[in-house]
Design a protein around this motif. Structure first.
Motif, short mmCIF file in Angstrom:
data_model
loop_
_atom_site.label_atom_id
_atom_site.label_comp_id
_atom_site.label_asym_id
_atom_site.label_seq_id
_atom_site.Cartn_x
_atom_site.Cartn_y
_atom_site.Cartn_z
N PRO A 86 13.97 -0.72 14.54
CA PRO A 86 13.58 0.56 15.16
C PRO A 86 12.07 0.73 15.35
O PRO A 86 11.63 1.18 16.38
CB PRO A 86 14.13 1.61 14.18
CG PRO A 86 15.25 0.92 13.48
CD PRO A 86 14.81 -0.50 13.34
N MET A 87 11.29 0.38 14.30
CA MET A 87 9.85 0.65 14.47
C MET A 87 8.96 -0.27 13.65
O MET A 87 9.37 -0.82 12.63
CB MET A 87 9.52 2.11 14.13
CG MET A 87 9.91 2.52 12.73
SD MET A 87 9.52 4.29 12.47
CE MET A 87 10.63 4.67 11.14
N GLU A 119 11.84 -0.78 18.85
CA GLU A 119 12.00 0.32 19.80
C GLU A 119 10.66 0.98 20.09
O GLU A 119 10.37 1.35 21.21
CB GLU A 119 12.96 1.36 19.22
CG GLU A 119 14.41 0.91 19.14
CD GLU A 119 15.03 0.70 20.51
OE1 GLU A 119 14.93 1.59 21.36
OE2 GLU A 119 15.60 -0.39 20.73
N ARG A 120 9.83 1.13 19.04
CA ARG A 120 8.56 1.82 19.22
C ARG A 120 7.57 1.41 18.14
O ARG A 120 7.96 1.01 17.04
CB ARG A 120 8.75 3.34 19.18
CG ARG A 120 9.42 3.81 17.92
CD ARG A 120 9.95 5.24 18.02
NE ARG A 120 10.85 5.49 16.89
CZ ARG A 120 12.15 5.21 16.90
NH1 ARG A 120 12.73 4.70 17.99
NH2 ARG A 120 12.90 5.41 15.84
N GLU A 175 6.78 -4.34 21.58
CA GLU A 175 7.60 -3.17 21.87
C GLU A 175 8.63 -3.53 22.95
O GLU A 175 8.28 -4.12 23.97
CB GLU A 175 6.71 -2.03 22.35
CG GLU A 175 7.25 -0.67 22.04
CD GLU A 175 6.19 0.42 22.25
OE1 GLU A 175 6.18 1.38 21.48
OE2 GLU A 175 5.38 0.30 23.19
N PRO A 221 11.82 -1.21 24.17
CA PRO A 221 12.79 -0.12 24.06
C PRO A 221 14.20 -0.58 24.47
O PRO A 221 14.34 -1.34 25.42
CB PRO A 221 12.26 0.94 25.03
CG PRO A 221 10.81 0.60 25.19
CD PRO A 221 10.70 -0.88 25.05
N ARG A 222 15.17 -0.14 23.72
CA ARG A 222 16.57 -0.57 23.90
C ARG A 222 16.69 -2.09 23.86
O ARG A 222 17.49 -2.70 24.57
CB ARG A 222 17.16 0.00 25.19
CG ARG A 222 17.40 1.52 25.09
CD ARG A 222 18.12 2.09 26.29
NE ARG A 222 19.52 1.66 26.39
CZ ARG A 222 20.51 2.17 25.65
NH1 ARG A 222 20.27 3.11 24.78
NH2 ARG A 222 21.75 1.74 25.81
N LEU A 270 21.85 -0.39 18.03
CA LEU A 270 20.90 -0.51 16.93
C LEU A 270 21.15 0.65 15.99
O LEU A 270 21.17 1.81 16.40
CB LEU A 270 19.46 -0.47 17.46
CG LEU A 270 18.39 -0.66 16.36
CD1 LEU A 270 18.51 -2.04 15.72
CD2 LEU A 270 16.99 -0.46 16.93
N TRP A 271 21.37 0.33 14.71
CA TRP A 271 21.72 1.32 13.69
C TRP A 271 20.75 2.49 13.72
O TRP A 271 19.54 2.32 13.75
CB TRP A 271 21.77 0.66 12.31
CG TRP A 271 20.76 -0.42 12.15
CD1 TRP A 271 20.90 -1.73 12.51
CD2 TRP A 271 19.41 -0.29 11.66
NE1 TRP A 271 19.74 -2.41 12.26
CE2 TRP A 271 18.81 -1.56 11.74
CE3 TRP A 271 18.68 0.77 11.16
CZ2 TRP A 271 17.51 -1.80 11.34
CZ3 TRP A 271 17.37 0.54 10.76
CH2 TRP A 271 16.81 -0.74 10.85
N GLY A 272 21.32 3.67 13.71
CA GLY A 272 20.51 4.88 13.70
C GLY A 272 19.89 5.23 15.04
O GLY A 272 19.22 6.25 15.17
N GLU A 273 20.08 4.37 16.07
CA GLU A 273 19.40 4.60 17.34
C GLU A 273 20.39 4.77 18.51
O GLU A 273 20.41 5.81 19.15
CB GLU A 273 18.46 3.43 17.65
CG GLU A 273 17.38 3.22 16.58
CD GLU A 273 16.18 4.15 16.76
OE1 GLU A 273 15.94 4.61 17.89
OE2 GLU A 273 15.49 4.42 15.75
N TYR A 274 21.20 3.76 18.77
CA TYR A 274 22.15 3.85 19.88
C TYR A 274 23.35 2.93 19.60
O TYR A 274 23.25 2.00 18.80
CB TYR A 274 21.51 3.51 21.23
CG TYR A 274 20.62 2.28 21.22
CD1 TYR A 274 21.11 1.01 21.51
CD2 TYR A 274 19.25 2.39 20.91
CE1 TYR A 274 20.29 -0.10 21.50
CE2 TYR A 274 18.42 1.28 20.89
CZ TYR A 274 18.95 0.04 21.18
OH TYR A 274 18.13 -1.06 21.16
#
Lengths: 250, 266
Positions: B163-164, B194-195, B222, B224-225, B232-236
């Protein structure tokens, strides 16, 4: 008497087989075993704690140490029950998850052994679950042993298979013999049909009973709480179940 | 194509051992096309502990010599078509394993140990076909008790998506500890996220425990998606329709080539 869907019989049978477990894990893409474990948890509610880990679920998975933790748990002896399928299963309860033909260049390749070569050894109650009950699945001898049904003396083997559940019936496994015994047939099937559909030899008692069905209270739990819980991880399966229930009521 | 991703892909050289995570842990699908465009082949893929779409696409693109894995599939979308074809054709070397053996090999590398012993496996054809694994009698048992030794797995590079990350290169992996295990064991680790956040992930205890320190991270980009069509767990969530579209297309080599030539769009 209320009509009962075939998959409800399977789920209830799994819940019966799980009687007494404290921790049960369910692999990915296994809605029936997951529902059986959820029913066990619901039936034991208030009496004992049943913990459930569904691979790939966020809500029904409490592990925090990555995908190794399930196997570590099994190694520690904490995991009481697990499910295995199998492209082929033979009369010694050997399981083949790799492919048909000569390895490595198998003519049909299945995904692979996953954790079976470890969990079959370490989990005391492994339930073999495969809906397809045909001679091509239930074979005399598997082409590749992902995990063996029994081990020779001296091999560390606290775990192993206890039962084989298919769309037609339930077998118990006796590791001492070793071999399967037909324990019951599901409604709408009979012992002769099962004999014709099974590629391995097994024992059949003189009278084969029908697989027990859920009573009204259990059925209410199954179609209420369990169905709701299942929908988080298996929405498509839950929706199909609901449609079948609506058709049953119509 | 994103220049950062291209630059990361250019670190991969022919014959490298490449560790890739299981489909639900954070697969850097964003790196797949850059890897194929870069073209370093003869790769030895190590699936931690199973593989899916990314493995299938790298095999389909002809970049893979060996697949070391406990399984390869597209999950709900069925079998992995290019992998299965390559098995049938005998064009890849298989190192079939079982999930905890892959974890054991990485754990040995993490500890700097030559091997890890593990239970199970005795009497399986998985063990029979692994000439790199050994069986010894447990030296502490006083005779008998066979146990399998799994040699340390040392990937040249680990590639995953998270995620980050922060500006220092610390990467938040949450409870997906297999990503850390991959990084510890690998000489290099390439991460897409993701970011990129402006605060230090190690400064807050709530994120620090789930953070892979920059010590183990070679490069971050970076994207995104970047796990799409995987989730991705916690994201989408996973885009199962897209996996099914791929599964249908990649039944043939031509269909696969056509799919891969198409624009990747999330």
């Amino acid at each position: 008497m209320t009509a009962i869907l075939p998959r409800e019989t399977l789920i209830f049978t799994i819940a019966r087989l799980l009687d007494g477990v404290k921790l049960v894990a369910v692999g990915a893409a296994s809605p029936v075993p997951a529902a059986g474990a959820m029913l066990r948890r619901a039936l034991d509610d208030g009496r004992r704690t049943v913990r459930l880990s569904v691979l790939g679920s966020v809500e029904h998975n409490f592990f925090t140490n990555g995908s190794a933790e399930l196997f570590d748990c099994a190694g520690q002896g904490r995991l009481d029950a697990f499910f295995l399928g199998g492209g082929q299963i033979d009369g010694q309860a050997n399981v083949n998850l790799v492919g048909v033909g000569d390895y490595p260049q198998t003519q049909v390749r299945w995904p692979g052994s996953f954790g079976s070569a470890y969990l079959y050894f370490t989990v005391p109650k492994v339930i073999l679950f495969r809906e397809e009950h045909t001679p091509r699945v239930l074979v005399e001898k598997v082409d590749f042993i992902s995990a063996p049904g029994v081990s020779p003396p001296g091999v560390y083997r606290p775990g192993g298979p206890v039962a084989l559940l298919t769309s037609k019936g339930l077998f118990r496994f006796d590791s001492g013999r070793p071999g399967f015994t037909l324990e019951s047939v599901h409604p709408g099937h009979d012992a002769a049909e099962i004999a014709a559909a099974t590629g391995f030899a097994y024992e059949t008692p003189a009278i084969v009973p029908e697989t027990p069905l859920p009573d009204p209270a259990t059925l209410t739990l199954l179609r209420g709480r369990v169905l709701d819980e299942l929908a988080e991880t298996y929405p498509a399966f839950a929706a199909e179940w609901r449609r079948d229930l609506a058709a049953l009521a119509a | 194509m994103n220049a950062d991703l291209r630059a990361m892909a250019s670190r991969i050289r022919p014959g490298m051992r490449v560790a890739l995570p299981v489909d639900y842990a954070g697969v850097s699908m964003a790196m797949t096309r850059p890897m194929i465009a870069h073209g370093a082949g003869d790769l030895h893929l190590i699936c931690v502990p199973t593989g899916g779409l990314q493995v299938d696409q790298l095999v389909g693109a002809g970049l893979v010599r060996t697949v070391e894995t406990s399984a390869v599939s597209l999950g709900e979308a069925g079998g992995a078509p290019r992998f299965n074809q390559a098995v049938k054709d005998g064009t890849i070397r298989l190192r079939d394993a079982t999930c905890p053996a892959i974890h054991a090999g990485l754990m040995a590398a993490q500890k700097g140990s030559p091997f890890m012993p593990m239970r199970g496996l005795i009497g399986t054809d998985v063990l029979r076909h692994r000439d790199d694994w050994q069986v010894i009698d447990n030296p502490f048992a006083g005779g008998g008790d066979p146990v399998v030794l799994i040699p340390a797995i040392h990937p040249d590079v680990a590639i995953f998506h998270a995620p980050m990350a922060d500006r220092s290169g610390n990467v938040w992996i949450g409870r997906r500890r297999e990503l850390a295990a991959m990084a510890y064991a690998s000489a290099e680790t390439l991460v897409t996220v993701e970011r990129i956040v402006e605060h230090n992930l190690l400064a807050d205890e709530a994120t620090a425990a789930g953070t892979l320190p920059a010590l183990y991270v070679t490069a971050v980009a970076e994207a995104p998606r970047g796990a799409w069509p995987y989730g991705l767990w916690g994201e989408y969530a996973t885009d199962t329709d897209e996996l099914l579209r791929y599964a249908r297309a990649a039944r043939t080599a031509e269909g696969f080539a056509k799919y891969m030539a198409g624009e990747a769009s999330a």
